[in-house]
Design a protein around this motif. Structure first.
Motif, PDB file in Angstrom:
ATOM      1  N   CYS A 201       8.258   4.662  30.200  1.00  0.00           N
ATOM      2  CA  CYS A 201       9.454   4.438  29.490  1.00  0.00           C
ATOM      3  C   CYS A 201      10.268   4.491  30.403  1.00  0.00           C
ATOM      4  O   CYS A 201      11.432   3.590  30.203  1.00  0.00           O
ATOM      5  CB  CYS A 201       9.692   5.607  28.495  1.00  0.00           C
ATOM      6  SG  CYS A 201       8.611   6.084  27.508  1.00  0.00           S
TER       7      CYS A 201
ATOM      8  N   ARG B  99       1.079   3.918  23.855  1.00  0.00           N
ATOM      9  CA  ARG B  99       1.545   5.170  24.424  1.00  0.00           C
ATOM     10  C   ARG B  99       2.720   5.587  22.954  1.00  0.00           C
ATOM     11  O   ARG B  99       2.723   6.297  23.484  1.00  0.00           O
ATOM     12  CB  ARG B  99       1.932   4.900  25.271  1.00  0.00           C
ATOM     13  CG  ARG B  99       2.247   6.089  26.373  1.00  0.00           C
ATOM     14  CD  ARG B  99       3.183   5.729  27.669  1.00  0.00           C
ATOM     15  NE  ARG B  99       4.601   4.779  27.298  1.00  0.00           N
ATOM     16  CZ  ARG B  99       5.060   3.762  27.863  1.00  0.00           C
ATOM     17  NH1 ARG B  99       4.477   3.016  28.306  1.00  0.00           N
ATOM     18  NH2 ARG B  99       6.988   3.551  27.708  1.00  0.00           N
TER      19      ARG B  99
ATOM     20  N   CYS C 241       7.105  11.831  25.970  1.00  0.00           N
ATOM     21  CA  CYS C 241       8.783  12.308  26.075  1.00  0.00           C
ATOM     22  C   CYS C 241       9.610  11.748  25.140  1.00  0.00           C
ATOM     23  O   CYS C 241       9.074  10.969  23.928  1.00  0.00           O
ATOM     24  CB  CYS C 241       9.083  11.247  27.474  1.00  0.00           C
ATOM     25  SG  CYS C 241       9.560   9.424  26.611  1.00  0.00           S
TER      26      CYS C 241
ATOM     27  N   ASN D  94      11.559   5.957  24.318  1.00  0.00           N
ATOM     28  CA  ASN D  94      10.869   7.014  24.707  1.00  0.00           C
ATOM     29  C   ASN D  94       9.665   6.976  23.871  1.00  0.00           C
ATOM     30  O   ASN D  94       8.906   5.252  23.074  1.00  0.00           O
ATOM     31  CB  ASN D  94      11.419   8.070  23.668  1.00  0.00           C
ATOM     32  CG  ASN D  94      11.719   7.816  21.950  1.00  0.00           C
ATOM     33  OD1 ASN D  94      10.442   7.540  21.621  1.00  0.00           O
ATOM     34  ND2 ASN D  94      12.570   7.128  21.472  1.00  0.00           N
ATOM     35  N   CYS D  95       8.630   7.937  24.218  1.00  0.00           N
ATOM     36  CA  CYS D  95       7.224   7.788  23.609  1.00  0.00           C
ATOM     37  C   CYS D  95       6.909   8.853  23.170  1.00  0.00           C
ATOM     38  O   CYS D  95       7.284   9.805  23.380  1.00  0.00           O
ATOM     39  CB  CYS D  95       5.784   7.049  24.253  1.00  0.00           C
ATOM     40  SG  CYS D  95       5.981   7.780  25.616  1.00  0.00           S
TER      41      CYS D  95
ATOM     42  N   CYS E  99       9.162   9.886  30.298  1.00  0.00           N
ATOM     43  CA  CYS E  99       8.990   9.674  31.310  1.00  0.00           C
ATOM     44  C   CYS E  99       8.734   8.329  32.120  1.00  0.00           C
ATOM     45  O   CYS E  99       9.916   7.799  32.028  1.00  0.00           O
ATOM     46  CB  CYS E  99       7.054   9.142  30.277  1.00  0.00           C
ATOM     47  SG  CYS E  99       7.250   8.313  29.703  1.00  0.00           S
TER      48      CYS E  99
END
Ligand SMILES: [Zn+2]
Ligand SMILES: [Zn+2]
Length: 746
Positions: A97, A157, A119, A115-116, A94
């Motif tokens: 990120c 997040r 995503c 990542n988070c 995303c």
């Protein structure tokens, strides 16, 4: 979503099924709060779902229970029904990120595995459900204190982001040459980029498997890659940094840009700009398209920053599935790659890049894999669990559970032991994560397909009923299932395809069917033409051209390219074969008619990959903006190709340019679809037409046929969620078997 606590007076409760955010298990999320806020939330979800959301149902009730004075709560999730699970596909990195990764002050600066919850990898790292870190390939990495606190904090997040990682605690890169580690971490990426700049071929481990990469402007390197991979002609996909970079060599519509930048990040087939010289000519010879994707992981984004556009083709040996384990790649790709860029986050299941084409505003899938699999197609009604094994080429399988049909990622052409092994592995994984045990097995009617043989054996071993489905009936039902049609209503299916085993033993592929899941009637078809030598005719389109000329009573004039290129001895044998019908299978295939037309007018005599002749014929037809179709003749339910062949041969010999002939041929196919549909509607009163089969991937045919049918008042079902080619066939097989079980037919 950016909702802040809010004072409210009235409240409502909204129930959702499906999954939202990180809740990838089947959930029933309850939201409670002021009605306006709930409505806003609901409409936002519907119009702009968050990347990982797939909302299936909504329900809302007004409640008088009011809790405190803050107005928006997401209540504890609960599992809806035992066994109902959903798994998110892998999602491109995303923007938040990416911003962190490019911020020198951030602790994840230049960290390729950023990542988070919005995503990152999902499907490819999940070993089992529920989706929690110990059930993923991240289990071997213990989070550092900073990562753990993000993971534990509901306002972060990265709250419950299972693949959460950072340079301190997460996966690392290594760069190897000749099997030996040269460097790791940040220097590994630089070393790989330096090697690419020197024209080397690098095997790069990504999200769903390995890619083989070279610089896309390096003609020598691209040619070397083709030689080493024994992939002589099939187009190679490229990755570019952003839309602006792709605009350097391709024209891009708004809809194409939207899909390129979307979170699934498929390879999008784009129209190449005329006379562009940015890309090596060997990338997609003979076509006017180029497959392009944007970076979908942090690693890709960093690679793109450091080097220009790269060829990124699947890291596999020819006819084998994509490689995904470090040790296998080091072993099998050592003769192809000069160096390796590896990482130590295991891929649990391989998943190739998806491929789509955009027609108008519609996304037509060509290969449905990473970013899409394993999202389910909703069936009309819950039913028994079916395992449908697909056909042969572009193999996928479909496993149903209740009213969900889970179509697998692309497995490959089911012609080798390696592909069969990959198929069995993927199936075991699906059965595990979706907790489905088949009650019935479905396969293609073709007696010789490896998948059909496997299905027969599996059904016998497990004492399960087996449903054998005619190939083009499965195509029709794939379109029906995708569009959620009422199973009781029959529809028309115009199924134009390469090959499929018919109920009369002939090779079908130019079929107008009337039917539904319960069965079908063959309303019209292309008049049979002998196919000398069976599969040899698929590899050598000139054989189909000669067969069609023979059937049409056109002499084999040596001025015709399909005659001129064939040695006299072979012509003599072929003529005898056709006269005696020895070793000839009758075929109604439109795919083979495309081959014949391409060879007849001198576009291609020998095919190096599936549908090459048709693809090149379409490329040539696109050079002409308008052309008249040849007259279409349909008599007693038989579409007659002979007048088309006669006209092509006559016009070619009289000097009409190939582009015009190719264009007239395409328009004739479109006209055939329109005339056949009109006749079938008149006879049956049915105005719903499904377009499926491999030929419907031809953009010219699909686009023009849709427009013309709609203008004439037809409801047209185009395949937009699953491929119209054999990659979508398992869905149709599954739907037919579900229906059969429901009606007690087994
Ligand atoms: Zn993210
Ligand atoms: Zn960490």
């Amino acid at each position: 979503m950016g909702f802040r606590p809010h004072v409210y007076t009235r409240a409502t409760r909204l129930g959702l099924t499906g999954f939202v955010g990180n809740d990838s298990a089947g959930v029933f999320i309850e939201l409670q709060g002021e009605i306006d806020r709930i409505v806003a939330f609901e409409s936002e979800l519907q119009s702009q779902p968050p990347p990982l959301a797939q909302i299936e149902t909504y329900s809302s009730i007004e409640v008088d229970f009011v809790q405190g004075d803050s107005g928006f709560l997401i209540l504890e999730s609960e599992t809806v029904a035992a066994g109902h699970t959903s798994i998110s596909p892998d999602i491109a990195t995303c923007d938040a990120c990416l911003a962190e990764m490019l911020d020198p002050a951030d602790r994840r600066y230049r960290y390729p595995f950023v990542n988070c919850t919005n995503c990152g990898p999902r499907f490819t790292i999940i070993r089992g459900t529920p989706y929690d870190r110990p059930q993923t390939t991240m289990a071997t990495f213990t989070m550092c204190a900073a990562c753990q606190s993000e993971y534990d904090s509901p306002s972060n997040r990265r709250f419950h982001a299972q693949p959460n990682a950072c340079p301190v605690c997460g996966p690392r890169l290594t760069y190897l040459e000749e099997g030996t580690e040269v460097c790791s971490d940040g220097t590994a990426l630089q070393a790989a980029c330096d090697a690419l700049a020197q024209g080397k071929i690098i095997a790069i481990k990504g999200i769903g498997g390995f890619h083989l990469a070279v610089r896309a402007n390096d003609e020598v390197a691209v040619t070397r890659l083709r030689e080493r991979k024994h992939r002589w002609a099939k187009p190679l996909a490229i990755m570019v940094r952003d839309i602006a970079s792709a605009c350097m060599f391709a024209s891009i519509s708004v809809d194409e840009a939207r899909v390129l930048e979307g979170h699934a990040r498929p390879i999008v087939l784009l129209r190449r700009s005329r006379d562009e010289t940015t890309l090596a000519a060997q990338i997609a010879p003979g076509t006017n398209e180029v497959g392009v994707m944007l970076p979908y992981s942090g690693l890709h984004a960093l690679l793109m920053q450091a080097s220009g556009p790269l060829v990124m083709t699947s890291g596999n040996l020819s006819n084998e599935p994509i490689l995904w384990r470090n040790e296998d790649a080091l072993d099998k790709l050592k003769g192809i790659a000069d160096a390796f860029l590896l990482h130590d986050r295991d891929i649990h299941v391989p998943c190739d890049d998806s491929v789509v084409r955009i027609c108008g505003a519609d996304e037509l899938p060509i290969r449905r894999s990473r970013g899409y699999a394993p999202l389910p197609v909703r069936l009309w009604h819950p039913g028994p669990s079916v395992l449908a094994v697909g056909a042969e080429l572009k193999s996928t399988f479909c496993l149903t559970q209740q009213n969900h049909a889970f179509l697998s990622q692309h497995i490959g052409d089911m012609e080798s032991y390696e592909t069969l092994t990959a198929f069995e592995r993927a199936l075991a994984h699906f059965q595990g994560i979706f907790r489905a045990t088949p009650d019935v097995v479905a396969c293609d009617l073709h007696p010789g397909y490896l998948s059909s043989r496997w299905a027969r054996e599996y059904a016998a071993t497990h004492s399960l009923p087996l449903v054998e489905v005619q190939h083009h009936h499965a195509h029709l039902c794939s379109a029906m299932a995708e569009h959620g049609l009422d199973p009781d209503t029959p529809i028309l299916g115009i199924i134009f395809d390469g090959t499929g085993y018919g109920t009369d033993g002939a090779i079908w592929g130019g079929e107008i069917l009337l039917g539904n899941y319960d069965g079908f009637e063959r309303v019209m078809h292309l008049r049979y033409t002998p196919m000398p030598g069976g599969d040899a005719s698929i590899r050598h389109p000139y054989r189909m051209a000669l067969a069609h000329l023979w059937a049409a009573g056109v002499p084999w004039d040596h001025q015709l390219p399909c005659v001129a290129n064939v040695p006299d001895s072979e012509l003599t044998i072929l003529a005898r074969q056709l006269q005696t019908n020895f070793g000839c299978s009758p075929t109604s295939s439109i795919g083979r008619l495309f081959d014949a037309a391409a060879a007849l007018i001198g576009v291609r005599q020998t095919a190096q990959y599936e549908a090459q002749a048709a693809i090149e014929l379409e490329a040539i037809s696109a050079t002409v903006s308008t052309a008249m179709p040849y007259p279409v003749e349909i008599c007693d339910g038989k579409i007659d190709a002979r007048p088309i062949i006669r006209a092509l041969a006559e016009e070619l010999l009289s000097g009409v340019p190939r582009g015009i002939l190719a264009s007239r041929f395409h328009r004739t196919i479109v006209e055939t679809i329109v005339v056949a549909a009109a006749q079938a509607r008149e006879a049956t009163g049915i105005g719903i037409v499904a377009l499926s089969g491999g030929v419907m991937q031809n953009a010219t045919v699909a686009t023009l046929a849709c427009i013309q049918l709609r203008t004439r008042g037809f409801r047209v079902l185009q395949q937009q969620s699953v491929p119209a080619n054999d990659g979508g066939i398992a869905l149709g097989q599954a739907a037919i078997a579900v229906r059969k079980m429901q009606r007690g037919g087994l």
